[in-house]
Design a protein around this motif. Sequence first.
Motif, PDB file in Angstrom:
ATOM      1  N   PRO A 132       0.783  -1.243   0.000  1.00 26.84           N
ATOM      2  CA  PRO A 132       0.000   0.000   0.000  1.00 26.84           C
ATOM      3  C   PRO A 132       0.817   1.298   0.000  1.00 26.84           C
ATOM      4  N   ASP A 133       2.006   1.308   0.580  1.00 23.63           N
ATOM      5  CA  ASP A 133       2.785   2.559   0.624  1.00 23.63           C
ATOM      6  C   ASP A 133       4.110   2.464  -0.139  1.00 23.63           C
ATOM      7  N   GLY A 134       4.148   1.706  -1.244  1.00 25.84           N
ATOM      8  CA  GLY A 134       5.367   1.622  -2.064  1.00 25.84           C
ATOM      9  C   GLY A 134       5.639   0.209  -2.523  1.00 25.84           C
TER      10      GLY A 134
END
Length: 176
Positions: A132-134
Motif C-alpha cells: 500500500p505505501d510503495g
Amino acid sequence: MIRVAFLLGLALLVSACVGKPALDDPKLSEREFNLEEFFEGEVVATGQFQDVFGTVRRRFDVTIDGTWDGETLRLVEDFAYADGTFEQRIWTLRKTGPQSWVGSAPGVIGEATGEERGDTFNWVYTIDLPVPDGTLKVSFDDWMWQLSETRVLNRAYMKRFGVNIGEVIILFEKKR
C-alpha cells in the motif's frame, strides 16, 4: 531497548525453526502436476498474507487468464484486495525441460525458477512487491500441490534480508 532486542531475537529464532517442504518429500498422490495444463484457461483463486506471528494482514481474490503456446505459458493475474485496491501482474513462463521452468514478471529481480515433481511445483523468485505505501523487496519460496484436476493449494514462504516475514496461502480453482 533490551526488551525490544530480546523480542526481535526471539522472533528470529522462532522464524528460523519453521519447517518447509522439499521436492523429495513423499508424494501423497499419483497425480503429476502439469503447470501448463492446469493454468491454461481461466483460474480463480482466493488467498491471504499472514505475518510471522500468524496475524492475517491482507486478503485477496485473483482471476488468472492463462495461455499456452507449446513453449511459453503467459499468466495474466488480476488481484482484488479486501482493502479495495487492485493490481495486475503478468507472468511469462518458459518450459526449459520436462520438469523445469524459468519466468519473469514486472518487478521480478533476475529470473524466477521452478521445478515440477510429482503432484508438487516449487517456484522461487525475488520481487519488488507492491504494498500500500510503495514496494518491498522480498524473496518467495512458493510451493504448489495439485489436490485434484481443478484445485491447487499454494503456500509461499516470504523473506526479507534472509529473515522470514510471513506466508501467503492461496487456493486456486480451474474453471471448466
